[in-house]
Design a protein around this motif. Sequence first.
Motif, mmCIF file in Angstrom:
data_model
loop_
_atom_site.group_PDB
_atom_site.id
_atom_site.type_symbol
_atom_site.label_atom_id
_atom_site.label_comp_id
_atom_site.label_asym_id
_atom_site.label_seq_id
_atom_site.Cartn_x
_atom_site.Cartn_y
_atom_site.Cartn_z
ATOM 1 N N GLU A 1 0.840 -1.206 0.000
ATOM 2 C CA GLU A 1 0.000 0.000 0.000
ATOM 3 C C GLU A 1 0.875 1.255 0.000
ATOM 4 O OE1 GLU A 1 -3.171 0.194 -0.608
ATOM 5 O OE2 GLU A 1 -3.194 -1.984 -0.787
ATOM 6 N N ALA A 2 1.943 1.224 0.803
ATOM 7 C CA ALA A 2 2.850 2.383 0.827
ATOM 8 C C ALA A 2 3.518 2.575 -0.533
ATOM 9 C CB ALA A 2 3.907 2.187 1.917
ATOM 10 N N LYS B 1 2.186 7.295 -6.872
ATOM 11 C CA LYS B 1 1.224 8.277 -7.410
ATOM 12 C C LYS B 1 1.936 9.538 -7.910
ATOM 13 C CE LYS B 1 -2.912 6.939 -4.901
ATOM 14 N NZ LYS B 1 -3.685 7.121 -3.667
ATOM 15 N N GLY B 2 3.046 9.877 -7.287
ATOM 16 C CA GLY B 2 3.740 11.116 -7.653
ATOM 17 C C GLY B 2 4.661 10.988 -8.858
ATOM 18 N N LEU C 1 14.197 -1.889 -9.259
ATOM 19 C CA LEU C 1 14.129 -3.113 -10.072
ATOM 20 C C LEU C 1 13.502 -4.252 -9.277
ATOM 21 C CD1 LEU C 1 17.636 -2.802 -11.767
ATOM 22 C CD2 LEU C 1 15.396 -2.311 -12.779
ATOM 23 N N ILE C 2 13.838 -4.326 -7.994
ATOM 24 C CA ILE C 2 13.249 -5.374 -7.143
ATOM 25 C C ILE C 2 11.747 -5.124 -6.999
ATOM 26 C CG2 ILE C 2 13.275 -6.397 -4.835
ATOM 27 C CD1 ILE C 2 16.317 -5.496 -4.753
ATOM 28 N N ASN C 3 11.362 -3.871 -6.772
ATOM 29 C CA ASN C 3 9.937 -3.527 -6.670
ATOM 30 C C ASN C 3 9.188 -3.940 -7.933
ATOM 31 O OD1 ASN C 3 10.355 -2.315 -4.158
ATOM 32 N ND2 ASN C 3 10.672 -0.274 -5.032
ATOM 33 N N LEU C 4 9.799 -3.680 -9.088
ATOM 34 C CA LEU C 4 9.159 -4.002 -10.368
ATOM 35 C C LEU C 4 8.964 -5.515 -10.519
ATOM 36 C CD1 LEU C 4 8.168 -3.126 -13.171
ATOM 37 C CD2 LEU C 4 10.559 -2.995 -13.905
ATOM 38 N N ALA C 5 9.994 -6.276 -10.138
ATOM 39 C CA ALA C 5 9.869 -7.742 -10.219
ATOM 40 C C ALA C 5 8.790 -8.248 -9.258
ATOM 41 C CB ALA C 5 11.212 -8.395 -9.898
ATOM 42 N N LEU C 6 8.768 -7.680 -8.058
ATOM 43 C CA LEU C 6 7.789 -8.156 -7.063
ATOM 44 C C LEU C 6 6.358 -7.828 -7.501
ATOM 45 C CD1 LEU C 6 9.548 -7.142 -3.694
ATOM 46 C CD2 LEU C 6 9.374 -9.440 -4.683
ATOM 47 N N SER D 1 9.949 -7.246 0.691
ATOM 48 C CA SER D 1 9.406 -5.933 1.039
ATOM 49 C C SER D 1 9.552 -4.948 -0.117
ATOM 50 C CB SER D 1 10.160 -5.387 2.261
ATOM 51 O OG SER D 1 9.654 -4.124 2.599
ATOM 52 N N PHE D 2 8.490 -4.235 -0.420
ATOM 53 C CA PHE D 2 8.596 -3.104 -1.346
ATOM 54 C C PHE D 2 9.316 -1.969 -0.630
ATOM 55 C CE2 PHE D 2 4.911 -5.295 -3.223
ATOM 56 C CZ PHE D 2 5.294 -5.287 -4.561
ATOM 57 N N ARG D 3 10.270 -1.350 -1.311
ATOM 58 C CA ARG D 3 10.997 -0.199 -0.750
ATOM 59 C C ARG D 3 10.929 0.954 -1.746
ATOM 60 N NH1 ARG D 3 13.982 -1.618 4.225
ATOM 61 N NH2 ARG D 3 12.726 -3.409 4.769
ATOM 62 N N PRO D 4 10.029 1.915 -1.522
ATOM 63 C CA PRO D 4 9.919 3.039 -2.460
ATOM 64 C C PRO D 4 11.222 3.831 -2.549
ATOM 65 C CG PRO D 4 8.083 3.005 -0.894
ATOM 66 C CD PRO D 4 9.082 2.011 -0.400
#
Length: 701
Positions: free
Chosen positions: A267-268, A274-275, A326-331, A567-570
């Motif tokens: 969710e975070a 969004k930005g 890149l990790i966020n994108l794969a997840l 974990s997603f890390r923005p």
Amino acid sequence: AGDSADYDREVDSVCPYCGVGCQIKFKVKDNKIKYVEGIDGPANENRLCVKGRFGFDYINHPHRLTKPLIRREDAPAKGLNVDPGNLMTHFREATWEEALDAAAGGLARLRDQKGPYVAGFGSAKCSNEEAYLFQKLIRQGFGHNNVDHCTRLCHASSVSALIENVGSGAVTATFNEIKNADVAIVIGCNPIENHPVAATYFKQFAKRGGKLIVMDPRGVGLGRFATHRLQFKAGGDVSMLNAIMHAIVEEELYDADYIAQFTENWEAMKEHLKGFSPEKMAPICGIEPDALRAAARTFAAGKAGMIFWGMGVSQHIHGTDNARCLINLALMTGNVGKPGAGLHPLRGQNNVQGASDAGLIPMFLPDYQSVMDDGVRSAFTEVWQSEDFSNEKGLTVVEIMHAIHDGDIRGMYILGENPAMSDPDVDHARAALAKLEHLVVQDIFLTETANYADVILPSSAWYEKSGTVTNTNRQVQMGRPVCTPPGEAKEDWWIEVELAKRLGLNWAYDHPSQVFAEMKLNMGSLDNITWERLERTAVTYPSLSPEDPGQPIVFGDGFPRAEGRASFRPADVIPPDETPDADYPMVLITGRQLEHWHTGSMTRRSKVLDAVEPEANCSMHPKTLSALGVAPGEYVELSTRRGTVTVMARADRAVAEDNVFLPFAYVEAAANILTNAALDPYGKIPEFKYSAVKVAKASAP
Ligand code: SF4
């Protein structure tokens, strides 16, 4: 090619150059390699590139160090001033006994004064056993963790993000797994030049219809095979990747089931993205919104996707943020832990994965176990039968150079690394090396770093060693001695053991297999992998049983983190440490070339490779050269806030009009005179891939 009359022995071993880890059959006569053939290793399936095929003759170069050397008392002041053909102006030959006593004695004197004062750089060109011994020598022998190696300059930021986000610093899938993918991203790397055999798999993937998305500020060769080619602005990676993820969220192309089952912080992450609309990010990254959305749709639509990256991602002050993206994108697309999917930082040196696994890093003991954990340290000191050592993270490569200038480090042991060429802002690093009270260098040539040594210990090339090595795929392979070392040169593990004994340590190894057996006691990654097994075959870690050849894909059933969730890390967009201005209007990007390897100490002494690329060169867009009034083959002066080099210019349409690309293998135009030592705050990796530079026409040097 040749026939059996051309050789009297065949030896199977591994290539000494890149992290692909190609297996090679060496044909040997009279202790000299005559020629080689690729064999059916798990990573190369008989393939080789030009370095593996022709780059072995450096071991016979007349510059090889064959005797221990001690700096003469009447030598000129330390500097980059020793003629490799006439060493005796600065050094004198010594017996091994005398040289080892001098080397260890100087380091022990500094240890026994008020501080530890000593730091060590080990090598990703040595075996796993030699890397393990090196970190043990610093920790057990000096009581602290001031030990590092070239991973700090290549993928420290990738490892930092991987450990944080997915709980492990190695690749989640082998590069060969692209055979099972239908989409792949290759970003910030130039595999046709730097991982050529891996690139053959990428090209085959594209030729059979796989969707290849190539992203790089340069128009790298693999782009010819791409379905999407995103030549983004240097430093624009986080904005581009966040925009792609924004589009995936906006169009609900993410894998909701995977996210719910295997991840946290989604969710975070969504809120953060969004930005970063493609419209807002396009001016920052230089890619049109439609192209960003098209790449997002292609990647998200794939049933199985892989992401490969190189030092174009990692060597920034935002390198860890790049890898997080890149990790966020794969997840978010569910692309970890299944056939044809995964995260793969392409590791550079032949054993940088293994050296990192073996603990040659200042914050981790072997298998990335924290030095700050009392239980971890006591597990190691129990095996080592020694006292506890510091629970503080040690200094990293660039921090050690600063500490020398500050007087906090006064002696160093450097094995097979060349910071006098490889460090950013290298004049600062060279001045630091000159300041050391006692420098021990162990190497096969008088490298630029060895110019500053007090004691030089002649060691063996990879082709002259016994020991295991771990490639970018997590494949552990056996390196076998093909030739014997020249003169009195010795294997590195033997030298380490002799130094340790003189530092008062309780070491009694007679063979690297004993070291490997000790490593297994505290390295779960080596479970079910034995020296005897490796004599027969390569094994990919983790191996789940004595018969299991190993797991090419990991994390199919969760991650080694709390509750098994990644974990997603923005990541936010942060500007480079220095940006172009009126004085320094262009961007300098440094990197490698196909024929030359890192600081050039091996490939520039290899006849075939040096004949193909004999002269330092930089590349610029033809329009840029024309505006400067420079014809291809003429010379330019490149200047940054750190210094100036003069180098021959080439025209290359692949380079953006406001960029200069400069290879870092040439001492006569050392790229790192120009680079910026600003560090990524997490991985402590320097910003090699972005310096503000000015270019002017020059005469030949
Ligand atoms: Fe050696 Fe890498 Fe070339 Fe293979 S791809 S032959 S490991 S340099």
